[in-house]
Design a protein around this motif. Sequence first.
Motif, mmCIF file in Angstrom:
data_model
loop_
_atom_site.group_PDB
_atom_site.id
_atom_site.type_symbol
_atom_site.label_atom_id
_atom_site.label_comp_id
_atom_site.label_asym_id
_atom_site.label_seq_id
_atom_site.Cartn_x
_atom_site.Cartn_y
_atom_site.Cartn_z
ATOM 1 N N GLY A 66 0.838 -1.190 0.000
ATOM 2 C CA GLY A 66 0.000 0.000 0.000
ATOM 3 C C GLY A 66 0.869 1.234 0.000
ATOM 4 O O GLY A 66 2.033 1.195 0.391
ATOM 5 N N GLU A 67 0.283 2.343 -0.422
ATOM 6 C CA GLU A 67 1.039 3.583 -0.484
ATOM 7 C C GLU A 67 1.374 4.070 0.923
ATOM 8 O O GLU A 67 0.785 3.624 1.915
ATOM 9 C CB GLU A 67 0.254 4.658 -1.238
ATOM 10 C CG GLU A 67 -1.074 5.038 -0.631
ATOM 11 C CD GLU A 67 -2.227 4.172 -1.130
ATOM 12 O OE1 GLU A 67 -3.391 4.578 -0.891
ATOM 13 O OE2 GLU A 67 -1.977 3.118 -1.736
ATOM 14 N N SER A 81 -1.049 4.553 4.185
ATOM 15 C CA SER A 81 -2.300 3.826 3.915
ATOM 16 C C SER A 81 -2.790 3.006 5.108
ATOM 17 O O SER A 81 -3.881 2.452 5.064
ATOM 18 C CB SER A 81 -2.117 2.897 2.713
ATOM 19 O OG SER A 81 -1.133 1.906 2.983
ATOM 20 N N HIS A 122 6.545 -1.879 0.621
ATOM 21 C CA HIS A 122 6.070 -1.039 -0.477
ATOM 22 C C HIS A 122 6.606 -1.545 -1.805
ATOM 23 O O HIS A 122 6.294 -0.993 -2.858
ATOM 24 C CB HIS A 122 6.533 0.404 -0.272
ATOM 25 C CG HIS A 122 8.023 0.571 -0.378
ATOM 26 N ND1 HIS A 122 8.861 0.327 0.686
ATOM 27 C CD2 HIS A 122 8.823 0.918 -1.420
ATOM 28 C CE1 HIS A 122 10.109 0.528 0.300
ATOM 29 N NE2 HIS A 122 10.109 0.887 -0.970
ATOM 30 N N HIS A 127 -5.805 -0.029 0.298
ATOM 31 C CA HIS A 127 -6.112 1.218 -0.407
ATOM 32 C C HIS A 127 -7.420 1.768 0.135
ATOM 33 O O HIS A 127 -8.438 1.068 0.173
ATOM 34 C CB HIS A 127 -6.232 0.958 -1.907
ATOM 35 C CG HIS A 127 -6.455 2.182 -2.726
ATOM 36 N ND1 HIS A 127 -5.554 3.210 -2.817
ATOM 37 C CD2 HIS A 127 -7.523 2.544 -3.497
ATOM 38 C CE1 HIS A 127 -6.034 4.157 -3.594
ATOM 39 N NE2 HIS A 127 -7.223 3.782 -4.018
ATOM 40 N N HIS A 128 -7.379 3.018 0.581
ATOM 41 C CA HIS A 128 -8.554 3.678 1.136
ATOM 42 C C HIS A 128 -9.196 2.839 2.249
ATOM 43 O O HIS A 128 -10.419 2.715 2.332
ATOM 44 C CB HIS A 128 -9.592 3.963 0.039
ATOM 45 C CG HIS A 128 -9.148 4.996 -0.940
ATOM 46 N ND1 HIS A 128 -8.540 6.176 -0.590
ATOM 47 C CD2 HIS A 128 -9.219 5.005 -2.315
ATOM 48 C CE1 HIS A 128 -8.257 6.883 -1.660
ATOM 49 N NE2 HIS A 128 -8.641 6.198 -2.725
ATOM 50 N N LYS A 158 -0.738 0.519 6.715
ATOM 51 C CA LYS A 158 -0.100 -0.804 6.781
ATOM 52 C C LYS A 158 0.463 -1.078 8.180
ATOM 53 O O LYS A 158 0.233 -2.143 8.748
ATOM 54 C CB LYS A 158 1.015 -0.915 5.738
ATOM 55 C CG LYS A 158 0.581 -0.687 4.301
ATOM 56 C CD LYS A 158 1.695 -0.941 3.305
ATOM 57 C CE LYS A 158 2.908 -0.065 3.484
ATOM 58 N NZ LYS A 158 2.636 1.370 3.273
#
Length: 221
Positions: A38-39, A42, A197, A212-213, A44
């Motif tokens: 995940g970015e 996010s 990442h 994500h989101h 994690k």
Amino acid sequence: MLQLTDVAKSYPTPQGPLFVLDGIDLRLAPGESLALMGESGSGKSTLLHLAAGLDTPDRGEIVLGARALSSLDEAGRADLRRQRLGLVFQQFHLVPSLSVLDNLTLQARLADREDRDWTHHLIERLGLAGLEGRYPEQLSGGQQQRLAIGRALAPRPELLLADEPTGNLDEGAADQVLDLLRALIGESDCALLMVTHSARVAAPLDRCVHLHHGRLADRTP
């Protein structure tokens, strides 16, 4: 081994609660290796901390083995971490005043699960033979991270949680550490949940999910 059901976590902001995780469902089987991608920002690391019982969710249930974390107080969660979990972070968190050998065996001693044969095997596999009397500051970054991994695996945990374990290393040292980590996971029959990442780092693991989101989706590394 690990099951998260409808887990949510938010943080207060002036505009109201900000949900970093919202409705997380995740299962990890015994012996399975899973990459969590995940970015940046996010959630994690938040998910990993919840799985370790270092934080509590706003809602949902987290079960480790047969124990629901919500049924345990802080002391119970700490005991569960000692007995069943290994933790590896981007920062090595070694004890500077302890030797390599004492750092390696620290978690096993706390869990009353020290095994001399396994310790000797780890020292050899970690490439630290002959360095047992040195201190962390006398080791390279790669050696320190290998030591941190060995410390986490010394009690033979059922699950290893790793948060960007090679983030502070150059690519060559990172590859060596990751190869060793995967090999030792296989030898100890331990499940692995790794935050990363990097698709390259995630690729050799059994499965990969993407955050994500606030939600998870299966993804091919």
